[in-house]
Design an enzyme around this catalytic site. Structure first.
Site, mmCIF file in Angstrom:
data_model
loop_
_atom_site.group_PDB
_atom_site.id
_atom_site.type_symbol
_atom_site.label_atom_id
_atom_site.label_comp_id
_atom_site.label_asym_id
_atom_site.label_seq_id
_atom_site.Cartn_x
_atom_site.Cartn_y
_atom_site.Cartn_z
ATOM 1 N N ASP A 1 -12.507 44.435 17.021
ATOM 2 C CA ASP A 1 -10.600 43.615 16.978
ATOM 3 C C ASP A 1 -9.579 43.693 17.319
ATOM 4 O OD1 ASP A 1 -11.993 41.540 14.661
ATOM 5 O OD2 ASP A 1 -12.189 42.810 13.688
ATOM 6 N N ASP B 1 -13.500 49.253 20.583
ATOM 7 C CA ASP B 1 -13.456 48.456 19.360
ATOM 8 C C ASP B 1 -13.579 47.463 19.485
ATOM 9 O OD1 ASP B 1 -12.860 47.734 16.388
ATOM 10 O OD2 ASP B 1 -10.253 47.398 17.644
#
Length: 312
Positions: free
Chosen positions: A29, A27
């Site tokens: 963020d 991922d």
């Protein structure tokens, strides 16, 4: 770690199978990027950068987006709702957020300029981690429900370029002939559908990941733990989760979904340490106790590790 012995066996298997069987899924963020800075101030997510850019010329839209975030984030991290129950809220949240960006008529240049002055920071040691993956010729899929244009600019600004072999699968802004945003790519990617269901078989990186059955996965949400869903003939999946807040209410759930949960740490110290183990050329006889002590030591003396890595 709920079961250090199982974790150690996965790391050993990845080492034995070799780098040509390994791929990375991350991922962005609050995973590759920081959740907070050294003073404890909250850092920006990619969507927060869009909201910040909107606030310059359309503060009323930015205010609406901020209120919407407060409404929907409680559903994303609710420990008692099922994923199926959360998905309709996520779709509604993302669609509204993208609509606000389109209404703001943001230009490509405005987005790039706002990224440069935003508070999106890669984690300490992230550049070393990313370059080690690149130098070893390993494919790295960055699977983000955020905004891909922001991610591209962050890599260019903070790494200097987008590392070779790194592929960004995200919500990309679509621009008209005047470089003004008039939409986002489909399908919409939200927290709980970041997996092969939103990929096309003709994507260029499919050849790169063919035959790579072992997955090194990094995430910060419960949905991120399923980013490997659909990996063909998956062998070993080592899943590392960053838990950045609500430790008391979320830890048990995170321990169910991840092999390793890293609490309130803004570095890549642990993933980098594990990657070093896996890529070690010669065989090694380290025990699970050695591994636990090493991992604990890296957390307790994280700043020393950052300084030592940075000096090489």
């Amino acid at each position: 770690m709920d079961n250090p012995e199982v974790v150690w066996k996965k790391i050993q298997k990845m080492h034995e199978d070799g780098a040509d069987k390994l791929m990375f899924i991350s991922d962005f963020d609050c995973t590759l990027s920081k959740y907070k800075d050294s003073e404890g101030n909250r850092c920006n997510t990619t969507h927060a950068v869009i909201e910040g850019a909107m606030s310059v010329r359309h503060p009323e839209l930015a205010d609406k987006a901020a209120e919407m975030d407060k409404k929907y984030v409680q559903f994303e991290y609710c420990p008692i709702m099922t994923v199926e129950e959360k998905i309709p809220y996520m779709v509604e949240w993302w669609e509204n957020s993208h609509n606000f960006a389109v209404q703001a008529k943001l230009t490509r240049q405005e987005v790039a300029e706002y990224v440069a002055k935003s508070r999106v920071y890669l984690r300490d040691l992230a550049k070393i981690y990313l370059k080690k993956i690149e130098e070893n010729g390993l494919p790295h899929i960055v699977f983000s429900a955020g905004v891909g244009d922001i991610i591209e600019n962050v890599f260019k600004n903070q790494v200097g370029y987008i590392p070779k072999g790194l592929h960004i699968i995200s919500n990309m802004m679509v621009y008209d002939e005047n470089n003004t945003c008039n939409g986002f790519t489909e399908p919409l990617i939200h927290t709980f559908n970041k997996n092969s269901t939103v990929l096309n078989n003709d994507m260029l990186f499919y050849e790169e990941i063919k035959g790579r059955k072992n997955v090194f996965l990094l995430g910060d949400s419960l949905g991120d733990s399923q980013m490997d869903l659909g990996v063909k003939d998956e062998g070993v999946a080592l899943k590392i989760g960053f838990l950045n807040f609500n430790f008391d209410t979320l830890l048990d759930k995170y321990m169910e979904h991840y092999d390793i949960v890293i609490l309130d740490d803004q570095t890549m110290a642990i993933p980098l340490e594990i990657l070093d183990y896996i890529l070690e050329k010669s065989s090694f006889e380290n025990s699970v106790e050695d591994f636990k002590l090493s991992a604990i030591g890296k957390v307790e003396h994280g700043q020393n590790l950052i300084e030592a890595k940075a000096s090489h």
